[in-house]
Design a protein around this motif. Structure first.
Motif, PDB file in Angstrom:
ATOM      1  N   SER A  83       0.354  -1.150   0.058  1.00 40.89           N
ATOM      2  CA  SER A  83      -0.399   0.010   0.002  1.00 40.89           C
ATOM      3  C   SER A  83       0.824   1.452  -0.180  1.00 40.89           C
ATOM      4  CB  SER A  83      -0.996  -0.173   1.261  1.00 40.89           C
ATOM      5  OG  SER A  83      -0.260  -0.073   2.763  1.00 40.89           O
ATOM      6  N   ARG A  84       1.998   0.945  -0.452  1.00 33.92           N
ATOM      7  CA  ARG A  84       2.892   2.187  -0.106  1.00 33.92           C
ATOM      8  C   ARG A  84       4.247   1.680  -0.914  1.00 33.92           C
ATOM      9  NH1 ARG A  84       4.556   2.461   5.350  1.00 33.92           N
ATOM     10  NH2 ARG A  84       6.682   1.655   5.882  1.00 33.92           N
ATOM     11  N   THR A  85       5.085   2.642  -1.910  1.00 32.95           N
ATOM     12  CA  THR A  85       6.260   2.001  -2.712  1.00 32.95           C
ATOM     13  C   THR A  85       7.949   2.867  -1.529  1.00 32.95           C
ATOM     14  OG1 THR A  85       5.383   3.902  -3.858  1.00 32.95           O
ATOM     15  CG2 THR A  85       5.618   1.320  -4.702  1.00 32.95           C
ATOM     16  N   TRP A  86       7.227   3.763  -0.508  1.00 29.50           N
ATOM     17  CA  TRP A  86       8.440   4.225  -0.242  1.00 29.50           C
ATOM     18  C   TRP A  86       8.803   3.539   1.469  1.00 29.50           C
ATOM     19  CZ3 TRP A  86       7.680   6.465   4.781  1.00 29.50           C
ATOM     20  CH2 TRP A  86       6.444   6.697   4.610  1.00 29.50           C
ATOM     21  N   PHE A  87       9.511   3.610   1.874  1.00 24.38           N
ATOM     22  CA  PHE A  87      10.619   3.007   2.633  1.00 24.38           C
ATOM     23  C   PHE A  87      10.997   3.915   3.720  1.00 24.38           C
ATOM     24  CE2 PHE A  87      15.065   3.409   1.237  1.00 24.38           C
ATOM     25  CZ  PHE A  87      14.784   3.646  -0.704  1.00 24.38           C
ATOM     26  N   PRO A  88      11.154   3.037   4.984  1.00 24.11           N
ATOM     27  CA  PRO A  88      10.872   4.238   5.801  1.00 24.11           C
ATOM     28  C   PRO A  88      12.478   5.973   6.016  1.00 24.11           C
ATOM     29  CG  PRO A  88      10.033   2.491   6.735  1.00 24.11           C
ATOM     30  CD  PRO A  88      10.466   2.367   5.563  1.00 24.11           C
ATOM     31  N   LYS A  89      13.209   4.695   5.196  1.00 22.79           N
ATOM     32  CA  LYS A  89      14.865   5.915   5.304  1.00 22.79           C
ATOM     33  C   LYS A  89      14.975   6.216   4.123  1.00 22.79           C
ATOM     34  CE  LYS A  89      16.773   3.275   9.152  1.00 22.79           C
ATOM     35  NZ  LYS A  89      17.780   2.222   9.168  1.00 22.79           N
ATOM     36  N   ALA A  90      13.937   6.800   2.838  1.00 23.02           N
ATOM     37  CA  ALA A  90      13.991   6.981   1.242  1.00 23.02           C
ATOM     38  C   ALA A  90      14.274   8.371   1.650  1.00 23.02           C
ATOM     39  CB  ALA A  90      12.713   7.046   0.890  1.00 23.02           C
ATOM     40  N   SER A  91      15.233   8.495   0.166  1.00 16.17           N
ATOM     41  CA  SER A  91      15.022  10.571   0.824  1.00 16.17           C
ATOM     42  C   SER A  91      13.394  11.500   0.487  1.00 16.17           C
ATOM     43  CB  SER A  91      15.960  10.893  -0.441  1.00 16.17           C
ATOM     44  OG  SER A  91      15.541  10.539  -1.775  1.00 16.17           O
ATOM     45  N   GLU A  92      13.608  12.282   1.008  1.00 19.19           N
ATOM     46  CA  GLU A  92      12.120  13.389   0.906  1.00 19.19           C
ATOM     47  C   GLU A  92      12.101  12.926  -0.573  1.00 19.19           C
ATOM     48  OE1 GLU A  92      11.059  13.643   3.188  1.00 19.19           O
ATOM     49  OE2 GLU A  92       9.345  14.899   3.126  1.00 19.19           O
ATOM     50  N   ASP A  93      12.709  13.441  -1.817  1.00 20.09           N
ATOM     51  CA  ASP A  93      12.141  13.446  -2.847  1.00 20.09           C
ATOM     52  C   ASP A  93      11.313  12.170  -3.356  1.00 20.09           C
ATOM     53  OD1 ASP A  93      13.223  16.237  -3.680  1.00 20.09           O
ATOM     54  OD2 ASP A  93      15.289  15.398  -5.038  1.00 20.09           O
ATOM     55  N   TYR A  94      11.929  10.763  -3.021  1.00 20.72           N
ATOM     56  CA  TYR A  94      12.108   9.496  -4.074  1.00 20.72           C
ATOM     57  C   TYR A  94      10.705   9.759  -2.720  1.00 20.72           C
ATOM     58  CZ  TYR A  94      11.439   4.347  -4.540  1.00 20.72           C
ATOM     59  OH  TYR A  94      11.674   3.603  -5.499  1.00 20.72           O
ATOM     60  N   PHE A  95      10.184   9.691  -1.622  1.00 25.06           N
ATOM     61  CA  PHE A  95       9.323   9.654  -0.756  1.00 25.06           C
ATOM     62  C   PHE A  95       8.475  10.123  -1.300  1.00 25.06           C
ATOM     63  CE2 PHE A  95       7.261  12.065   2.454  1.00 25.06           C
ATOM     64  CZ  PHE A  95       6.123  11.457   3.076  1.00 25.06           C
ATOM     65  N   ARG A  96       8.331  11.989  -1.645  1.00 29.86           N
ATOM     66  CA  ARG A  96       7.365  12.521  -2.849  1.00 29.86           C
ATOM     67  C   ARG A  96       6.852  11.976  -3.794  1.00 29.86           C
ATOM     68  NH1 ARG A  96       6.250  16.717   0.851  1.00 29.86           N
ATOM     69  NH2 ARG A  96       7.330  17.146   2.699  1.00 29.86           N
ATOM     70  N   LYS A  97       8.029  11.628  -4.194  1.00 30.36           N
ATOM     71  CA  LYS A  97       7.906  11.245  -6.031  1.00 30.36           C
ATOM     72  C   LYS A  97       7.185   9.764  -5.782  1.00 30.36           C
ATOM     73  CE  LYS A  97      10.346   9.769  -9.481  1.00 30.36           C
ATOM     74  NZ  LYS A  97      11.720   9.487 -10.021  1.00 30.36           N
ATOM     75  N   CYS A  98       7.349   8.419  -4.600  1.00 32.26           N
ATOM     76  CA  CYS A  98       6.404   7.456  -4.766  1.00 32.26           C
ATOM     77  C   CYS A  98       5.019   7.854  -3.710  1.00 32.26           C
ATOM     78  CB  CYS A  98       7.176   6.555  -2.949  1.00 32.26           C
ATOM     79  SG  CYS A  98       8.349   6.197  -3.925  1.00 32.26           S
ATOM     80  N   LEU A  99       4.913   8.325  -2.849  1.00 30.13           N
ATOM     81  CA  LEU A  99       3.756   8.641  -2.322  1.00 30.13           C
ATOM     82  C   LEU A  99       3.066   9.184  -3.276  1.00 30.13           C
ATOM     83  CD1 LEU A  99       1.734   9.229   0.593  1.00 30.13           C
ATOM     84  CD2 LEU A  99       3.004  11.690   0.568  1.00 30.13           C
ATOM     85  N   SER A 100       3.309  10.520  -4.357  1.00 28.33           N
ATOM     86  CA  SER A 100       2.262  10.408  -5.186  1.00 28.33           C
ATOM     87  C   SER A 100       1.614   9.723  -5.878  1.00 28.33           C
ATOM     88  CB  SER A 100       2.831  12.221  -5.558  1.00 28.33           C
ATOM     89  OG  SER A 100       3.016  11.652  -6.880  1.00 28.33           O
ATOM     90  N   LYS A 101       2.384   8.725  -6.232  1.00 27.77           N
ATOM     91  CA  LYS A 101       2.090   7.688  -7.184  1.00 27.77           C
ATOM     92  C   LYS A 101       0.941   6.774  -6.948  1.00 27.77           C
ATOM     93  CE  LYS A 101       5.627   6.987 -11.450  1.00 27.77           C
ATOM     94  NZ  LYS A 101       7.131   6.141 -11.367  1.00 27.77           N
ATOM     95  N   ASP A 102       1.537   6.466  -5.663  1.00 28.38           N
ATOM     96  CA  ASP A 102       0.769   5.911  -4.279  1.00 28.38           C
ATOM     97  C   ASP A 102      -0.696   6.518  -4.332  1.00 28.38           C
ATOM     98  OD1 ASP A 102       3.152   4.284  -3.983  1.00 28.38           O
ATOM     99  OD2 ASP A 102       3.197   4.837  -2.474  1.00 28.38           O
ATOM    100  N   ARG A 103      -1.190   6.930  -3.783  1.00 24.82           N
ATOM    101  CA  ARG A 103      -2.071   7.959  -4.171  1.00 24.82           C
ATOM    102  C   ARG A 103      -3.229   8.109  -5.654  1.00 24.82           C
ATOM    103  NH1 ARG A 103      -1.694  13.266  -0.574  1.00 24.82           N
ATOM    104  NH2 ARG A 103      -4.358  12.897   0.123  1.00 24.82           N
ATOM    105  N   GLU A 104      -2.071   8.202  -6.598  1.00 22.89           N
ATOM    106  CA  GLU A 104      -2.978   8.478  -7.552  1.00 22.89           C
ATOM    107  C   GLU A 104      -3.146   7.184  -8.310  1.00 22.89           C
ATOM    108  OE1 GLU A 104       0.286  10.052 -10.148  1.00 22.89           O
ATOM    109  OE2 GLU A 104      -0.602  12.012  -9.216  1.00 22.89           O
ATOM    110  N   THR A 105      -2.409   6.300  -8.322  1.00 29.70           N
ATOM    111  CA  THR A 105      -3.428   4.933  -8.914  1.00 29.70           C
ATOM    112  C   THR A 105      -3.657   4.147  -7.591  1.00 29.70           C
ATOM    113  OG1 THR A 105      -1.148   3.312  -7.678  1.00 29.70           O
ATOM    114  CG2 THR A 105      -0.502   4.434 -10.038  1.00 29.70           C
ATOM    115  N   THR A 106      -3.783   2.808  -7.516  1.00 34.90           N
ATOM    116  CA  THR A 106      -4.672   2.098  -6.683  1.00 34.90           C
ATOM    117  C   THR A 106      -3.635   1.526  -5.413  1.00 34.90           C
ATOM    118  OG1 THR A 106      -4.446  -0.524  -7.543  1.00 34.90           O
ATOM    119  CG2 THR A 106      -6.415   0.935  -8.465  1.00 34.90           C
ATOM    120  N   THR A 107      -2.420   2.067  -5.339  1.00 33.39           N
ATOM    121  CA  THR A 107      -1.244   1.884  -4.623  1.00 33.39           C
ATOM    122  C   THR A 107      -2.356   1.186  -3.228  1.00 33.39           C
ATOM    123  OG1 THR A 107       0.367   1.482  -5.684  1.00 33.39           O
ATOM    124  CG2 THR A 107       0.214   1.686  -3.190  1.00 33.39           C
TER     125      THR A 107
END
Lengths: 287, 287
Positions: B105-129
């Motif tokens: 239900s998320r593709t970012w991992f706890p220690k991800a960089s802020e940039d990567y975290f934001r990129k993943c989070l927005s894709k996760d919310r846009e898709t069915t993740t």
């Protein structure tokens, strides 16, 4: 005579200057409606729960009995307030040890407002929610006749790391839990977590339901674990806090289920380790 | 003779102007190292996997065989590049239908960089993740001799809603899947998803491991499902894409497990509905 809920371990405590839940001393627990529709959403969840024939009876027993809503004087003296009237889960318990665990690797739901989403997300990353799949949100352990209860403050609870949260689950069932430097002895692990009436068995029953049910998604809800140290025989497992339960829309609650499985694994590990200790004690006595 | 991987359904396709994976036509699949250490992280994951005695043998069979790393001419002609050398999972298949599902239900991992975290989070919310606990990230279905393959483009796949993703799981096992307006008939559900060699059984085996294992957390990894329409008897389930596997640190991978359980529920539902249809067909024939 309404009074502040003595064994409440999470959320706002009722005081003369702060609105909070009260108990009537006869088995009822009154929780003032939270703002932003959360109070009415929680009441509506209970109405829906009891009117849904698809909820198995043994699953209903995980929920506090609900007695509707009631206007009562607010605990802070600010005048009449609407409250949820529920079963006081600690009413029959003398000196309950209580653990409140907020389940899920996220507390925000897909359609949450941007503000609420950001608030939840940052708390989820600061606590063990994202890493462990649940976080301790309240904790009270009975230390014994002389020492009484230990109820760490909110900052202690919020600051728990993954290792700290796991250790809280150990301390919760230890006879030496008042010594914060000692390794928890997990003396009550077998009787509280194990066996037919144990916490693990109940969590597994819940899990089986969550693998199937697509009716509700429980965001920010808690598993409440309780037991009494005197004559301990099993533990009590309840679900509480339903201000953010949303329609499952045909999908299982993978967020709650994942966190529940993580909790189950932690409890199983403690139980397995305590069995090994018992066996090695027996072994060393034989020698 | 290296050539572009014909049955690859997700990720960058190798072309003359784009770096991508190639196959050697003899059973090996070469994936160019991704940037930001992702290539070496993925290689290191494979090294760790094969050297860890705690991974059960039957679980190892879910992973592609790994043959180390190799310098090869890049598919885009940009000179020698380091590649991961792996088993070509489609090598023995003639006309495989392939489904790539990114689990969690998320593709970012706890220690991800802020940039990567934001990129993943927005894709996760846009898709069915976030909503479904997984998303379709690639899809190819064999429509039959005359019609050949249907491989919808990336925008179609990315735009899938929860209902669309569930329907993709139905279309994947339907004989009328070329008619995009028709209700999928799920004719192959029993033979692909059901039975001893079926997808469901394999997903349940994976689930049992994920309930226990605290070694790895698989972020952004996929379950790959494949089958051949001719003489279909069961389906193939593999795990792929390990650029973001991190140390489990004693905690189960509740994120992957939750998503996997959601997928299992979807597959079970399709299977149950298709059995009912078969039964009602038999019933109506009797009348």
């Amino acid at each position: 005579m309404l009074k502040s809920a003595a064994h409440q371990v999470a959320g706002h405590q009722a005081t003369e200057s702060q609105l909070g839940p009260v108990v009537d001393g006869h088995g009822l627990f009154y929780k003032p409606f939270q703002n932003n529709n959360r109070g009415s959403d929680e009441a509506n969840f209970y109405f829906s729960l009891y009117s849904n024939p698809e909820i198995p009876k043994q699953i209903l027993s995980f929920f506090p009995l609900f007695h509707g809503t009631k206007f009562l004087p607010a605990s802070d003296g600010s005048g009449p307030q609407i409250h949820l009237a529920m079963e006081d889960l600690t009413f029959h318990l003398n000196r309950p040890s209580v653990l409140d665990l907020k389940i899920g690797s996220r507390t925000w739901f897909p359609k949450a407002s941007e503000d609420y989403f950001r608030k939840c997300l940052s708390k989820d990353r600061e606590t063990t929610t994202a890493s462990l799949g649940f976080r301790v949100s309240g904790f009270q352990v009975f230390w014994g006749e002389e020492l009484g209860f230990w109820k760490p403050d909110r900052d202690w609870v919020r600051g728990l790391t993954v290792i700290g949260a796991k250790m809280a689950l150990e301390r919760f069932v230890s006879s030496n839990c008042s010594d914060l430097d000692a390794k928890p002895d997990c003396k009550f692990a077998g009787s509280v977590y194990g066996g037919e009436n144990g916490v693990l068995k109940k969590l597994l029953d819940l899990k089986a339901w969550f693998e199937e049910q697509v009716i509700y998604h429980f965001y920010s809800a808690s598993v409440l674990i309780m037991y009494e140290r005197d004559g301990v025989n099993g533990g009590i497992v309840k679900l509480i806090d339903f201000a953010h339960v949303i329609d499952g829309e045909g999908v299982i609650d993978h967020n709650f289920l994942g966190g529940l499985c993580s909790l189950i694994k932690c409890v199983s590990n403690i139980l397995a380790a305590s069995k090994e200790n018992v066996n090695s004690d027996i072994g060393s006595k034989r020698i």
